[in-house]
Design a protein around this motif. Structure first.
Motif, PDB file in Angstrom:
ATOM      1  N   LYS A  77       2.402  13.033  -1.935  1.00 27.04           N
ATOM      2  CA  LYS A  77       3.427  14.048  -1.633  1.00 27.04           C
ATOM      3  C   LYS A  77       4.437  13.490  -0.633  1.00 27.04           C
ATOM      4  CE  LYS A  77       3.147  18.177   1.087  1.00 27.04           C
ATOM      5  NZ  LYS A  77       2.177  19.160   1.591  1.00 27.04           N
ATOM      6  N   ALA A  78       3.941  12.726   0.345  1.00 26.56           N
ATOM      7  CA  ALA A  78       4.810  12.091   1.335  1.00 26.56           C
ATOM      8  C   ALA A  78       4.122  10.838   1.857  1.00 26.56           C
ATOM      9  CB  ALA A  78       5.081  13.055   2.492  1.00 26.56           C
ATOM     10  N   ILE A 135       0.847  -1.210   0.000  1.00 29.84           N
ATOM     11  CA  ILE A 135       0.000   0.000   0.000  1.00 29.84           C
ATOM     12  C   ILE A 135       0.879   1.255   0.000  1.00 29.84           C
ATOM     13  CG2 ILE A 135      -1.626   1.375   1.371  1.00 29.84           C
ATOM     14  CD1 ILE A 135      -2.755  -1.338   2.441  1.00 29.84           C
ATOM     15  N   ALA A 136       1.909   1.255   0.852  1.00 26.16           N
ATOM     16  CA  ALA A 136       2.786   2.435   0.956  1.00 26.16           C
ATOM     17  C   ALA A 136       3.487   2.700  -0.374  1.00 26.16           C
ATOM     18  CB  ALA A 136       3.799   2.216   2.074  1.00 26.16           C
ATOM     19  N   ILE A 137       3.959   1.638  -1.022  1.00 28.83           N
ATOM     20  CA  ILE A 137       4.646   1.793  -2.309  1.00 28.83           C
ATOM     21  C   ILE A 137       3.650   2.233  -3.390  1.00 28.83           C
ATOM     22  CG2 ILE A 137       5.955   0.569  -4.110  1.00 28.83           C
ATOM     23  CD1 ILE A 137       7.184  -1.127  -1.756  1.00 28.83           C
ATOM     24  N   VAL A 164       9.819  10.088  -3.824  1.00 29.90           N
ATOM     25  CA  VAL A 164       8.756  10.616  -2.949  1.00 29.90           C
ATOM     26  C   VAL A 164       9.296  10.744  -1.523  1.00 29.90           C
ATOM     27  CG1 VAL A 164       6.471  10.092  -1.988  1.00 29.90           C
ATOM     28  CG2 VAL A 164       6.936   9.653  -4.405  1.00 29.90           C
ATOM     29  N   ALA A 165       8.911  11.828  -0.845  1.00 31.09           N
ATOM     30  CA  ALA A 165       9.359  12.046   0.535  1.00 31.09           C
ATOM     31  C   ALA A 165       8.799  10.950   1.438  1.00 31.09           C
ATOM     32  CB  ALA A 165       8.876  13.410   1.022  1.00 31.09           C
ATOM     33  N   THR A 166       9.609  10.448   2.342  1.00 29.65           N
ATOM     34  CA  THR A 166       9.153   9.368   3.209  1.00 29.65           C
ATOM     35  C   THR A 166       9.922   9.387   4.512  1.00 29.65           C
ATOM     36  OG1 THR A 166       8.745   6.975   3.328  1.00 29.65           O
ATOM     37  CG2 THR A 166      10.768   7.666   2.216  1.00 29.65           C
ATOM     38  N   ARG A 167       9.351   8.706   5.508  1.00 27.31           N
ATOM     39  CA  ARG A 167      10.001   8.615   6.809  1.00 27.31           C
ATOM     40  C   ARG A 167       9.479   7.370   7.497  1.00 27.31           C
ATOM     41  NH1 ARG A 167       9.315  12.863  11.744  1.00 27.31           N
ATOM     42  NH2 ARG A 167      10.121  11.328  13.190  1.00 27.31           N
ATOM     43  N   THR A 227      10.862  -0.444   3.453  1.00 30.37           N
ATOM     44  CA  THR A 227       9.861   0.157   2.551  1.00 30.37           C
ATOM     45  C   THR A 227      10.254   1.584   2.166  1.00 30.37           C
ATOM     46  OG1 THR A 227       8.201  -1.188   3.680  1.00 30.37           O
ATOM     47  CG2 THR A 227       7.379   0.606   2.311  1.00 30.37           C
ATOM     48  N   THR A 228      10.818   2.320   3.120  1.00 26.44           N
ATOM     49  CA  THR A 228      11.190   3.721   2.839  1.00 26.44           C
ATOM     50  C   THR A 228      12.208   3.795   1.695  1.00 26.44           C
ATOM     51  OG1 THR A 228      12.742   3.529   4.666  1.00 26.44           O
ATOM     52  CG2 THR A 228      10.708   4.741   5.104  1.00 26.44           C
ATOM     53  N   GLN A 229      13.086   2.781   1.615  1.00 21.06           N
ATOM     54  CA  GLN A 229      14.100   2.784   0.546  1.00 21.06           C
ATOM     55  C   GLN A 229      13.433   2.681  -0.831  1.00 21.06           C
ATOM     56  OE1 GLN A 229      17.519   0.516   1.862  1.00 21.06           O
ATOM     57  NE2 GLN A 229      17.974   0.003  -0.260  1.00 21.06           N
ATOM     58  N   GLU A 230      12.400   1.852  -0.923  1.00 21.10           N
ATOM     59  CA  GLU A 230      11.658   1.691  -2.196  1.00 21.10           C
ATOM     60  C   GLU A 230      10.954   3.002  -2.565  1.00 21.10           C
ATOM     61  OE1 GLU A 230      11.393  -1.315  -3.942  1.00 21.10           O
ATOM     62  OE2 GLU A 230      12.874  -2.107  -2.525  1.00 21.10           O
ATOM     63  N   ILE A 231      10.441   3.675  -1.549  1.00 21.79           N
ATOM     64  CA  ILE A 231       9.679   4.913  -1.803  1.00 21.79           C
ATOM     65  C   ILE A 231      10.629   6.050  -2.200  1.00 21.79           C
ATOM     66  CG2 ILE A 231       8.204   6.645  -0.688  1.00 21.79           C
ATOM     67  CD1 ILE A 231       6.933   4.294   0.888  1.00 21.79           C
ATOM     68  N   GLU A 232      11.776   6.110  -1.519  1.00 26.22           N
ATOM     69  CA  GLU A 232      12.783   7.124  -1.876  1.00 26.22           C
ATOM     70  C   GLU A 232      13.211   6.956  -3.326  1.00 26.22           C
ATOM     71  OE1 GLU A 232      15.805   6.542   1.062  1.00 26.22           O
ATOM     72  OE2 GLU A 232      14.663   7.730   2.526  1.00 26.22           O
ATOM     73  N   ALA A 233      13.337   5.702  -3.758  1.00 25.57           N
ATOM     74  CA  ALA A 233      13.770   5.431  -5.136  1.00 25.57           C
ATOM     75  C   ALA A 233      12.755   5.963  -6.151  1.00 25.57           C
ATOM     76  CB  ALA A 233      13.980   3.935  -5.328  1.00 25.57           C
TER      77      ALA A 233
END
Ligand code: NAD
Length: 255
Positions: free
Chosen positions: A33-34, A23-25, A60-63, A51-57
């Motif tokens: 936006k984030a 879902i996050a990806i 998209v902003a993530t934490r 998961t954050t690494q996939e989103i950064e790629a």
């Protein structure tokens, strides 16, 4: 992929692994936006990258925010973290656990933990998000993770089904309570989805093959297919949809 979630700040609980991770990806792929990724631990249970690494790629902003959803203070801290991005628009209360039980032999400890995560954690997540949405005057969307086990009974998972049935009614009740503020609340009820939970929960993996054979589409669902349903419920494409439990189950409950 699309801009369905453009300008939206999305929180997903239980997002290190399985359905939550997908879902996050998906949220990132659909233009969020984030995306705040939350879980009790950062690494996926099934192995692989955070998961954050996939989103950064995806740019998209993530934490990552560590939070046990059964602890209200953790959930409040998670939602406060969204303020740095302008506040939450879409809360996906996905974190959940399961255990096989026939009702008679479930231990008190296992029953209480299941309810604490699946019911308390889901309500705490929805409440904290709604509070922030109201304070920011946002017409947000809250998506709760139910299950087919919350629509029809299942003798092998009495406590789990009871908790997920509660989640379906929680979505309907919150939809009524928060509708006047423009906040929509819906549940998603997945059928049999191929995740770590399904493959490792004692006694559940054996049942999965039986479910597959009974499913009209004759296959298990992919976590990304739940991601797509959640993206739609989180987006303005579903702006007049609230209080439903959307079955994403390959037709399993239709027959
Ligand atoms: P999973 O076990 O693969 O992932 C669940 C994630 O939730 C894990 O990363 C875990 O660490 C996290 N989690 C567990 N307890 C937590 C807590 N107290 N606080 C925060 N995070 C916590 O499971 P999944 O299959 O991806 O399931 C996700 C959701 O979908 C659950 O609510 C589950 O009940 C529901 N669901 C799954 C299926 C299926 O077939 N897999 C079907 C219907 C519903």
């Amino acid at each position: 992929m699309s801009n369905l979630l453009q300008d939206k700040v999305v929180i997903v609980t239980g997002a290190a692994s399985g359905i939550g991770r997908a879902i996050a990806i998906s949220a990132a792929r659909h233009g969020a936006k984030a995306v705040l990724v939350s879980d009790i631990a950062e690494l996926p249970r099934e192995g692989g990258t955070p998961t954050t690494q996939e989103i950064e790629a995806l740019g998209v902003a993530t934490r990552f925010v560590q939070a046990d959803v059964s602890r209200k203070a953790d959930v409040d801290r998670l939602v406060e973290a969204a303020a740095a991005f302008g506040g939450v628009d879409v809360m996906v209360a996905n974190a959940g656990i399961t255990a096989r039980d026939d009702g008679a032999d479930v231990s008190e400890e296992s029953y209480r933990r299941l309810m604490a995560v699946n019911l308390d954690g889901t309500l705490f997540s929805a409440q904290a998000a709604a509070r922030q949405m109201k304070a920011n005057g946002k017409a947000g969307s809250i998506v709760l993770m139910a299950s087919m086990g919350g629509i029809v009974g299942a003798g092998m998972t009495v406590a789990y089904s009871t908790s997920k049935g509660g989640v379906v009614l929680m979505a309907k009740s919150l939809a009524d309570a928060l509708g006047p503020d423009g906040i929509r609340v819906n549940a998603v009820a997945p059928g049999t989805i191929d995740t770590h939970l399904l493959r490792t929960a004692a006694g559940i993996a054996d049942a999965a093959e039986g479910f597959r054979q009974r499913t009209p589409l004759r296959r298990l669902g992919k976590p990304e297919e739940i991601g797509d349903a959640v993206v739609w419920l989180g987006s303005d494409m579903s702006s007049y949809v609230t209080g439903i439990a959307l079955q994403v189950d390959g037709g399993l409950l239709a027959v």
